[in-house]
Write a protein that holds these residues in place. Sequence first.
Motif, PDB file in Angstrom:
ATOM      1  N   ALA A  66      42.625  32.518  47.841  1.00  0.00           N
ATOM      2  CA  ALA A  66      41.963  32.936  46.613  1.00  0.00           C
ATOM      3  C   ALA A  66      42.380  31.989  45.503  1.00  0.00           C
ATOM      4  O   ALA A  66      43.494  31.437  45.514  1.00  0.00           O
ATOM      5  N   VAL A  67      41.507  31.780  44.538  1.00  0.00           N
ATOM      6  CA  VAL A  67      41.747  30.803  43.479  1.00  0.00           C
ATOM      7  C   VAL A  67      43.052  31.077  42.735  1.00  0.00           C
ATOM      8  O   VAL A  67      43.860  30.179  42.480  1.00  0.00           O
ATOM      9  N   GLU A  68      43.279  32.331  42.383  1.00  0.00           N
ATOM     10  CA  GLU A  68      44.462  32.688  41.605  1.00  0.00           C
ATOM     11  C   GLU A  68      45.545  33.330  42.480  1.00  0.00           C
ATOM     12  O   GLU A  68      46.327  34.157  42.017  1.00  0.00           O
ATOM     13  N   ALA A  69      45.584  32.928  43.726  1.00  0.00           N
ATOM     14  CA  ALA A  69      46.524  33.545  44.671  1.00  0.00           C
ATOM     15  C   ALA A  69      47.976  33.423  44.228  1.00  0.00           C
ATOM     16  O   ALA A  69      48.801  34.290  44.536  1.00  0.00           O
ATOM     17  N   PHE A  70      48.295  32.342  43.495  1.00  0.00           N
ATOM     18  CA  PHE A  70      49.697  32.113  43.139  1.00  0.00           C
ATOM     19  C   PHE A  70      49.952  32.267  41.637  1.00  0.00           C
ATOM     20  O   PHE A  70      50.976  31.811  41.121  1.00  0.00           O
ATOM     21  N   ALA A  71      48.993  32.948  40.955  1.00  0.00           N
ATOM     22  CA  ALA A  71      49.158  33.155  39.523  1.00  0.00           C
ATOM     23  C   ALA A  71      50.358  34.057  39.252  1.00  0.00           C
ATOM     24  O   ALA A  71      50.532  35.090  39.901  1.00  0.00           O
ATOM     25  N   GLU A  72      51.168  33.660  38.276  1.00  0.00           N
ATOM     26  CA  GLU A  72      52.369  34.433  37.959  1.00  0.00           C
ATOM     27  C   GLU A  72      52.010  35.758  37.290  1.00  0.00           C
ATOM     28  O   GLU A  72      51.112  35.837  36.462  1.00  0.00           O
ATOM     29  N   GLY A  73      52.729  36.791  37.667  1.00  0.00           N
ATOM     30  CA  GLY A  73      52.590  38.081  37.024  1.00  0.00           C
ATOM     31  C   GLY A  73      51.365  38.903  37.413  1.00  0.00           C
ATOM     32  O   GLY A  73      51.118  39.967  36.821  1.00  0.00           O
ATOM     33  N   GLU A  74      50.573  38.427  38.379  1.00  0.00           N
ATOM     34  CA  GLU A  74      49.358  39.142  38.749  1.00  0.00           C
ATOM     35  C   GLU A  74      49.569  40.123  39.918  1.00  0.00           C
ATOM     36  O   GLU A  74      48.973  41.174  39.956  1.00  0.00           O
ATOM     37  N   LYS A  75      50.376  39.737  40.863  1.00  0.00           N
ATOM     38  CA  LYS A  75      50.603  40.595  42.030  1.00  0.00           C
ATOM     39  C   LYS A  75      51.834  41.473  41.781  1.00  0.00           C
ATOM     40  O   LYS A  75      52.981  41.047  41.980  1.00  0.00           O
ATOM     41  N   ILE A  76      51.555  42.665  41.321  1.00  0.00           N
ATOM     42  CA  ILE A  76      52.611  43.606  40.996  1.00  0.00           C
ATOM     43  C   ILE A  76      52.518  44.815  41.923  1.00  0.00           C
ATOM     44  O   ILE A  76      51.475  45.446  42.024  1.00  0.00           O
ATOM     45  N   TYR A  77      53.581  45.116  42.632  1.00  0.00           N
ATOM     46  CA  TYR A  77      53.540  46.179  43.638  1.00  0.00           C
ATOM     47  C   TYR A  77      54.418  47.369  43.295  1.00  0.00           C
ATOM     48  O   TYR A  77      54.409  48.368  44.013  1.00  0.00           O
ATOM     49  N   GLU A  78      55.178  47.303  42.246  1.00  0.00           N
ATOM     50  CA  GLU A  78      56.056  48.438  41.899  1.00  0.00           C
ATOM     51  C   GLU A  78      55.817  48.855  40.457  1.00  0.00           C
ATOM     52  O   GLU A  78      55.416  48.050  39.633  1.00  0.00           O
TER      53      GLU A  78
END
Length: 414
Positions: free
Chosen positions: A402-414
């Motif tokens: 995905a284009v923004e796969a490594f964007a900081e602060g986007e993948k938040i799981y908790e």
Amino acid sequence: MYDFLLSDEARVLRSEVRDFVKTIPRQLLLDMDADRVQFPKEFLAEAGKRNLMGCRYPREWGGRGLDWVSTVMVMEEIGTLGYIMACTFGVGAELVCDAIIRHGTDAQKEKYVKPLLKGEIFAAECLTEPRGGSDFFGTTTTAEDKGDHYVINGQKRFIVGGEGADYFLVYAKTDPHAKAHKSLTCFIVDRSEGVIVDYIYGLMGCRGGGAARIVFKDAKVPKENIVGSLHGGYAVFNTMMIPERLGTAAMTIGAARPALEVATGYTTRRKAFGREIAKYQGVSFQVAEAAMLLDACRSMAYTTSRAVDAGVPENEIRRLVSESKKFITESCQKVVHNSMQVMGGIGYTNVFPVERIFRDVRLASIWTGTNEVMSLIIASEWYRKYMDDRASGITRDCENDAVEAFAEGEKIYE
């Protein structure tokens, strides 16, 4: 259509089964549905005489030495007589016999398997209790060690084939203080003093299959009638989930097939607004959906049976069998629903057998483990496979595509 999956011997067997199915009197099916016949002993006796039961078992014990693919074929063809006919056919020959063949002694096979596959005696599996069926380890039936025998006390109910059974496969607690998986033992219990059988009336469908309430009151069982090992009931139960659930799936295909065949014939003859209703998309598309679902069901049943025959690892088989049982039973209920729908009001009457089929197949998603239990197994095994595959690195990590796969602060799981 699926002939290419069958061996030459299996195709010959299919012809034998179809010939047998044609001989079954219409009146027997009607009498069973009306509760005038409580258990079809003559039907099973004739199937045994023709060597049609237990085709995947070794010839020395009365089978034909075939495979699960052949068994799926047989169960579908028997199912065309009605779901309950396949249930009574399968309970003894595909469930009880399977446990004894896989876990029993040669003496048990000689005494209990051979005559059953010949149609000389009948058997039933006792699993469900009044307090519930899906909670296998919550069994309250007990077996107390008395030296050279055990004494069994407890109740089982909704036991298909129970009314006509000469013996029962019974799970009972032999060590109430042990962990659940080590607390149960599987027994062969002869129908004798201390075994009380009451036929259950008032079922919505699947009548005449000997569904019974079994009460054990100080029933004596010799120690040589233990199947497998003492406190080893879970091992027996675990292997029986294949014939219970894959067999159920296959027979449901057979039970639903006549509904679609009847509906197809009806829609080619019935006219509305000046032409056959099969020419209206509102009708033909429902028939098309039903045909597609039946083909998808067969594909899943045969794929799963091939996997069992090939010795695929147990955890994968658990998922495939559970998926097959859930998908096929629910899809076949949709097949029958569509069949009734395109027939309109006449499909809701007993002028055609679709209403009986509709009632009968409703059991399919309940017995041999509810479809909710199947979902639990599927989810558990799917997550296990996902984690194993990720840990092994054998598959591509598509999450990063995905284009923004490594964007900081986007993948938040908790």
